[in-house]
Design an enzyme around this catalytic site. Structure first.
Site, short mmCIF file in Angstrom:
data_model
loop_
_atom_site.label_atom_id
_atom_site.label_comp_id
_atom_site.label_asym_id
_atom_site.label_seq_id
_atom_site.Cartn_x
_atom_site.Cartn_y
_atom_site.Cartn_z
N ARG A 85 0.84 -1.20 0.00
CA ARG A 85 0.00 0.00 0.00
C ARG A 85 0.87 1.24 0.00
O ARG A 85 1.79 1.39 0.80
CB ARG A 85 -0.90 0.00 1.24
N ARG A 94 -5.55 1.34 -4.91
CA ARG A 94 -4.70 0.74 -3.88
C ARG A 94 -4.68 -0.77 -3.95
O ARG A 94 -5.64 -1.40 -4.34
CB ARG A 94 -5.12 1.21 -2.50
N ASP A 97 -6.77 -1.75 1.20
CA ASP A 97 -7.28 -0.72 2.11
C ASP A 97 -8.00 -1.44 3.24
O ASP A 97 -8.88 -2.27 2.99
CB ASP A 97 -8.27 0.19 1.36
N ASP A 99 -10.02 -0.63 6.76
CA ASP A 99 -10.65 0.42 7.57
C ASP A 99 -11.24 -0.19 8.82
O ASP A 99 -12.06 -1.12 8.74
CB ASP A 99 -11.77 1.12 6.79
#
Length: 158
Positions: A85, A94, A97, A99
């Site tokens: 990343r 990307r 990712d 989150d």
């Protein structure tokens, strides 16, 4: 004494072999100290928001973890880096990712971490997989607000 928390992590990738990357990220999450992978959604395909590039593959996983929210966030960022990343600009395509969407009932808003994730209620690619594995964590009406977003559940697994 450290208390165990149920955490939900959103996964996304749109560069390289996204399916393989998401599977590797799920294995890395399961291997974190004091952490167990308790569930994972189907894969979903979505168009990039606020950017260009290939479609994303997305999913949500449920973790049971002893890691505090900031420690879990730091671990997510290490896993992203391990998968190549980079952050050249906001919303750039990307390789991975991750989150942190929810960590137990933690509510916080500081420069390092905001929980619940500040944009999760706006994104069908988060809410649909979250509703699949934890319907009680998706408030009534949230899905109605994102119904127009182009997201499709994939038939094949990961």
């Amino acid at each position: 004494m450290t208390t165990s928390a149920t955490a939900f992590v959103g996964l996304g990738a749109n560069l390289g072999d996204a399916r393989r990357t998401l599977a590797g990220a799920a294995r890395a999450l399961a291997a974190l100290p004091g952490t167990a992978l308790r569930g994972r959604s189907s894969l979903y395909r979505s168009a990039p928001i606020g950017s260009s590039g290939p479609d994303y593959l997305n999913a949500v996983v449920e973790l049971q973890t002893l890691l505090a929210p900031r420690d879990l966030l730091a671990a997510l960022q290490r896993i992203e880096q391990d998968h190549g990343r980079t952050r050249p600009y906001r919303n750039a395509p990307r390789t991975l990712d991750l989150d942190l969407l929810l960590h137990g009932d933690t509510v916080q808003d500081d420069p390092v971490l905001t929980l619940p994730h500040p944009r999760m209620r706006e994104r069908a690619f988060v809410l649909l997989p979250l509703a699949e594995i934890a319907p009680a964590r998706v408030e009534p009406g949230w899905l109605d607000r994102v119904r127009g977003q182009a997201v499709s559940r994939l038939a094949c697994g990961w």
